[in-house]
Design an enzyme around this catalytic site. Structure first.
Site, PDB file in Angstrom:
ATOM      1  N   GLY A 144       0.818  -1.200   0.000  1.00  0.00           N
ATOM      2  CA  GLY A 144       0.000   0.000   0.000  1.00  0.00           C
ATOM      3  C   GLY A 144       0.852   1.249   0.000  1.00  0.00           C
ATOM      4  O   GLY A 144       2.091   1.182   0.052  1.00  0.00           O
ATOM      5  N   PRO A 145       0.229   2.417  -0.042  1.00  0.00           N
ATOM      6  CA  PRO A 145       0.967   3.686  -0.071  1.00  0.00           C
ATOM      7  C   PRO A 145       1.742   3.912   1.219  1.00  0.00           C
ATOM      8  O   PRO A 145       1.486   3.261   2.240  1.00  0.00           O
ATOM      9  CB  PRO A 145      -0.144   4.732  -0.232  1.00  0.00           C
ATOM     10  CG  PRO A 145      -1.355   3.984  -0.656  1.00  0.00           C
ATOM     11  CD  PRO A 145      -1.215   2.606  -0.099  1.00  0.00           C
ATOM     12  N   PRO A 146       2.692   4.844   1.204  1.00  0.00           N
ATOM     13  CA  PRO A 146       3.451   5.147   2.435  1.00  0.00           C
ATOM     14  C   PRO A 146       2.550   5.716   3.527  1.00  0.00           C
ATOM     15  O   PRO A 146       1.618   6.466   3.255  1.00  0.00           O
ATOM     16  CB  PRO A 146       4.469   6.205   1.966  1.00  0.00           C
ATOM     17  CG  PRO A 146       4.553   6.058   0.491  1.00  0.00           C
ATOM     18  CD  PRO A 146       3.215   5.593   0.047  1.00  0.00           C
ATOM     19  N   GLY A 147       2.841   5.339   4.760  1.00  0.00           N
ATOM     20  CA  GLY A 147       2.168   5.932   5.903  1.00  0.00           C
ATOM     21  C   GLY A 147       0.831   5.348   6.270  1.00  0.00           C
ATOM     22  O   GLY A 147       0.134   5.890   7.128  1.00  0.00           O
ATOM     23  N   VAL A 148       0.409   4.214   5.654  1.00  0.00           N
ATOM     24  CA  VAL A 148      -0.907   3.653   5.964  1.00  0.00           C
ATOM     25  C   VAL A 148      -0.831   2.583   7.061  1.00  0.00           C
ATOM     26  O   VAL A 148      -1.853   2.029   7.432  1.00  0.00           O
ATOM     27  CB  VAL A 148      -1.583   3.069   4.696  1.00  0.00           C
ATOM     28  CG1 VAL A 148      -1.885   4.167   3.703  1.00  0.00           C
ATOM     29  CG2 VAL A 148      -0.706   2.001   4.060  1.00  0.00           C
TER      30      VAL A 148
ATOM     31  N   LYS B   6       1.826  -0.158   7.358  1.00  0.00           N
ATOM     32  CA  LYS B   6       2.355  -1.484   7.017  1.00  0.00           C
ATOM     33  C   LYS B   6       3.348  -1.970   8.074  1.00  0.00           C
ATOM     34  O   LYS B   6       3.205  -3.071   8.616  1.00  0.00           O
ATOM     35  CB  LYS B   6       3.026  -1.433   5.632  1.00  0.00           C
ATOM     36  CG  LYS B   6       2.096  -1.024   4.504  1.00  0.00           C
ATOM     37  CD  LYS B   6       2.778  -1.086   3.156  1.00  0.00           C
ATOM     38  CE  LYS B   6       3.922  -0.118   3.025  1.00  0.00           C
ATOM     39  NZ  LYS B   6       3.502   1.305   3.119  1.00  0.00           N
ATOM     40  N   THR B   7       4.354  -1.153   8.358  1.00  0.00           N
ATOM     41  CA  THR B   7       5.361  -1.560   9.337  1.00  0.00           C
ATOM     42  C   THR B   7       4.785  -1.619  10.754  1.00  0.00           C
ATOM     43  O   THR B   7       5.146  -2.493  11.549  1.00  0.00           O
ATOM     44  CB  THR B   7       6.560  -0.594   9.295  1.00  0.00           C
ATOM     45  OG1 THR B   7       7.056  -0.524   7.953  1.00  0.00           O
ATOM     46  CG2 THR B   7       7.678  -1.073  10.209  1.00  0.00           C
TER      47      THR B   7
ATOM     48  N   SER C 243      -5.852   2.978 -17.959  1.00  0.00           N
ATOM     49  CA  SER C 243      -7.153   3.312 -17.381  1.00  0.00           C
ATOM     50  C   SER C 243      -7.654   4.704 -17.757  1.00  0.00           C
ATOM     51  O   SER C 243      -8.747   5.095 -17.348  1.00  0.00           O
ATOM     52  CB  SER C 243      -7.096   3.188 -15.858  1.00  0.00           C
ATOM     53  OG  SER C 243      -6.146   4.082 -15.331  1.00  0.00           O
TER      54      SER C 243
ATOM     55  N   LYS D 289      -8.681   5.470  -6.205  1.00  0.00           N
ATOM     56  CA  LYS D 289      -9.171   6.459  -7.170  1.00  0.00           C
ATOM     57  C   LYS D 289     -10.460   7.119  -6.684  1.00  0.00           C
ATOM     58  O   LYS D 289     -10.619   8.345  -6.783  1.00  0.00           O
ATOM     59  CB  LYS D 289      -9.403   5.775  -8.523  1.00  0.00           C
ATOM     60  CG  LYS D 289      -8.122   5.309  -9.206  1.00  0.00           C
ATOM     61  CD  LYS D 289      -8.429   4.584 -10.506  1.00  0.00           C
ATOM     62  CE  LYS D 289      -7.154   4.120 -11.191  1.00  0.00           C
ATOM     63  NZ  LYS D 289      -7.417   3.394 -12.448  1.00  0.00           N
TER      64      LYS D 289
END
Length: 806
Positions: free
Chosen positions: A366-370, A372-373, A712, A755
């Protein structure tokens, strides 16, 4: 020349002071004079055709030219030759004739004194013969252990019976200190002189014998080493004589004890390899480079926790509780994590140990900062295991993971083994961060090593090149993180199960900020909740106007920025008890606004369409613009577009042309430019296709410096072209995404959730999406987005134009 050729003694003679040498009567020596007093004394002797006396300076009195700084005894002789040198010095050739002694000082510039001959009393007796034989015996003994006496000098000493002459020869060869040489030189009693010289010889013999003995012991070890090595060897021999060199044996015994303590938990090949290296170290010289490498190897391997495991039993309820405590929302990722550990707990409870630890490798994408770590951190907390983080971003050396071969100094185990040693247990949680950013170079492909590490069927026998034995990694919980799954090689993707974390909606960000970020940052900054408060409008304004991200990392930074200023205010003005942050005073604490996503235009425009795009940092709204210029039907595409997107533009133009030809798209014929001839002929029966034959199209996607690619945007480009060619406006409150085929079909796309969240932030009220996405992916869209937006499924381009064109 003889003494009898000159004036009788006592007589007045000039004196030369010699700083370095101690001369004897039998010597003919070149002497270099540099100071004026010595040169003047030599000149005076030559002018008067007289003798001269040379005396040595006392130790520590060099460069002094007075009677107190010199010995009162010296050598009387003549200056045979004098030569002036280019550098200002004078060289004389001096011939010693007799020993002399100063009786009376005459002058100091140059030194002049009354001198008499210094005679040594000697009577030949049986005692003197015995003493002389002892002296010669000691000289022979010293010559055997040193190289002070050349053979011709030994022969001269052996054949001479004059005690004074023999003593002078021996003293000059031994290079005695000035004070010792003077004592012997000035001694007039021959027997006393011989006894003194015998003592010096005995001392020199003992010193030389000790040096020769130590050199003999270490001779075989110092041939290829420097002086430092030689000194160490001497020290070692001394320690061995004292019986104190036991440190090495203690170190080797310590290695053996550690090995035996961990023998039960290690494999047979590991035990053999480590034991072999300990035996090899015990046979090697401690200062060799190979010994240092083996010792470094043993220091690593004895720290591997072969038999150490976390004893905490898996509990799915604790995992769920920890995930809920640390993270808001993320329901689907949490459910999948719980399922993963539920299977492991069931296997453990039912005693199926051969399968324990095996299963899918999770990868949070996923995008940074969501989060994950931080999800991996929560898993480690719930399992009560150590967390090992391995950053793979930019890693290009296979040896960083596989370990360096023990062929050079500086070799070490790979990061996996180092992480296990650091965790002190064989089943830690290992986070492979940024697995999509592993690089490939001439050093190898690290993803090939990751194939083995992340395969449950292979990693129970992982071989680190440095260790040179297999290590069981099957009990390690591997969790990977990635931003762009497409950048991961296909074979490696096949080893992992992906859990996708999408962008947060503004409402989710609000709840995260309120429940997690603000309390955590208050604690970090030493503030109390009673000292500061945030209004709801302030939090919403920070989210809307001061961050541009899919996650909450920058949101945390904005909160920290506010709290730093609050802490400063409280310290400067103690009268302030509480500070309230609202949207009215927010600009006092945050300096620069960063609009997250630009809001849609409020007016409908011809040739401009809102497109939806997915990036590695979340969704975005891209405005696609078109312009028509008089020309010959050529299309120009700008905006840093990739090949796939350029192909989509060509497909879109072909589809729009077909729609015009088939009269499915109405064209204003008055817009077609006529030539002068056509105007004269009043030609009105032009075909609709002339609209795209007589105009050039320019398609542009703003933010031209940002690379863009993907299929797309097909229906978006087709809508923009249809709008500009038909001169119909496009609804500004509508956005769309979908791949377009030459037959006009709308195909499904990826990244729908990101999106639509981006469209929601841009105040879009209607979104056109492929029908298959509507049927399959609608359940993943947040309720907040679905309740505020109308989602319309489309299957063909005609439907798109029906909804989009006004």
């Amino acid at each position: 020349m003889k003494l009898s050729d000159y004036d009788s003694f006592p007589t007045d003679l000039p004196i030369i002071v010699e700083d370095e040498l101690f001369l004897y009567p039998f010597m003919i020596s070149p002497i270099f004079l540099s100071d004026e007093e010595n040169i003047e004394a030599a000149n005076k002797a030559l002018e008067n055709n007289s003798l001269i006396m040379i005396c040595s300076a006392k130790s520590g009195q060099e460069n002094h030219r007075d009677f107190e700084a010199i010995y009162d005894s010296g050598v009387i002789g003549s200056v045979m030759r004098k030569v002036a040198l280019p550098d200002g010095r004078v060289k004389i050739l001096f011939q010693g004739m007799a020993k002399g002694k100063i009786l009376e000082q005459k002058s100091t510039n140059p030194l002049m004194a009354t001198v008499e001959i210094l005679d040594s009393k000697f009577e030949k007796t049986p005692k003197s013969d015995a003493i002389l034989s002892v002296l010669k015996e000691k000289v022979n003994a010293l010559s055997l252990v040193s190289n002070l006496f050349p053979p011709d000098l030994l022969k001269t000493i052996e054949e001479n019976s004059d005690i004074n002459r023999v003593c002078d020869l021996i003293s000059s060869a031994m290079k005695l200190k000035k004070e010792h040489a003077y004592e012997l030189f000035s001694q007039t009693n021959a027997e006393a002189k011989v006894l003194m010289l015998i003592e010096h010889l005995i001392e020199a013999i003992e010193t030389s014998r000790l040096q020769k003995e130590i050199k003999t012991k270490v001779h075989s070890r110092i041939e290829k080493v420097n002086k430092e090595y030689f000194l160490k060897e001497q020290l070692k021999q001394i320690q061995q004589e004292l019986g104190s060199d036991t440190q090495r044996e203690e170190e080797i015994e310590e290695y053996r004890q550690k090995l035996e303590a961990k023998k039960a938990g290690m494999s047979e090949d590991a035990y053999k390899e480590i034991n072999k290296q300990i035996d090899k170290l015990s046979r090697m010289h401690p200062d060799s480079s190979d010994a240092n490498m083996i010792q470094s190897y043993l220091d690593w391997v004895v720290e591997i926790p072969f038999d150490s495991l976390s004893k905490k039993q898996l509990d799915i309820l604790e995992v769920r509780s920890q995930l809920d405590k640390d993270h808001y929302s993320l329901e689907k990722p949490k459910d999948r994590i719980e399922e993963y550990f539920a299977v492991r707990e069931l296997l453990s409870k039912r005693g199926i140990k051969d399968k324990e630890g095996q299963g899918a490798i999770l990868c949070f994408a996923g995008p940074p900062g969501v989060g994950k770590t931080s999800l991996a951190n929560s898993i480690a907390k719930a399992l009560k295991r150590e967390l090992v983080r391995i950053a793979l971003g930019g890693l290009e050396d296979v040896n960083e993971l596989r370990g360096h071969r023990r062929t050079y100094i500086g070799a070490m185990p790979g990061r996996i083994v180092q992480g296990i040693i650091e965790a002190t247990q064989m089943n830690p949680v290992v986070v492979l961060d940024e697995i999509d950013k592993v690089a490939k170079s001439f050093r190898g492909d690290p993803t090939a090593v990751l194939l083995e590490i992340l395969d449950p069927e292979q990693n129970n026998k992982f071989r680190d090149y440095y260790l040179n034995f297999n290590l069981d990694l099957s009990k390690v919980v591997f969790i990977a993180t990635a931003n762009d799954v497409g950048s991961i090689p296909a074979p490696l993707r096949d080893r992992m199960e992906f859990i996708f974390l999408s962008s947060y909606t503004p409402q989710e960000k609000f709840e995260i900020m309120k429940k997690y970020l603000v309390p955590q940052e208050l604690k970090k900054h030493g503030l109390k909740s009673a000292e500061i408060s945030f209004t709801k409008s302030a939090l919403e304004t920070i989210i809307a106007n001061y961050t541009r991200e899919s996650g909450v990392r920058n949101l945390r930074r904005r909160v920290a920025e506010i709290l730093r200023k609050v802490a400063k205010q409280l310290l400067i003005d103690p009268s302030i008890k509480k500070i309230s942050i609202s949207h009215k005073n927010l600009e006092e604490y945050l300096e620069k606004k960063t609009f997250e996503i630009e809001e849609r235009d409020r007016k409908d425009v011809v040739g401009q369409v809102n497109g939806l795009a997915w990036t590695s940092v979340g969704g975005d709204v891209l405005k696609i613009e078109t312009l028509k210029i008089k020309g010959k039907g050529v299309m120009q595409i700008t905006g840093s577009l990739g090949d796939v997107m350029k192909e989509s533009a060509r497909i879109a133009l072909s589809v729009v042309k077909v729609l015009i030809d088939e009269k499915k798209l109405d064209v204003d014929m008055s817009l077609i430019p006529l030539s002068n001839k056509e105007l004269e002929e009043n030609k009105t029966d032009l075909e609709a296709s002339e609209i795209y034959r007589r105009f050039d199209l320019h398609v542009h996607v703003p933010e031209g410096a940002t690379p863009k690619d993907g299929p797309s945007a097909g229906i978006t480009m087709a809508t923009a072209m249809a709008s500009i060619l038909s001169n119909k406006k496009v609804r500004s409150d509508i956005a769309m995404t979908g791949e377009l085929t030459l037959t006009g079909k709308v195909l499904p796309i990826g990244g729908l959730k990101e999106k639509l969240i981006a469209a929601f932030k841009a105040k879009i009220t209607t979104a056109l999406i492929p029908k298959k996405n509507y049927e399959n992916d609608l359940k993943d869209i947040p309720e907040e987005v679905k309740s505020k937006m109308e989602l319309i499924p489309v299957t063909r381009v005609e439907e798109v134009l029906k909804y989009a064109l006004v």
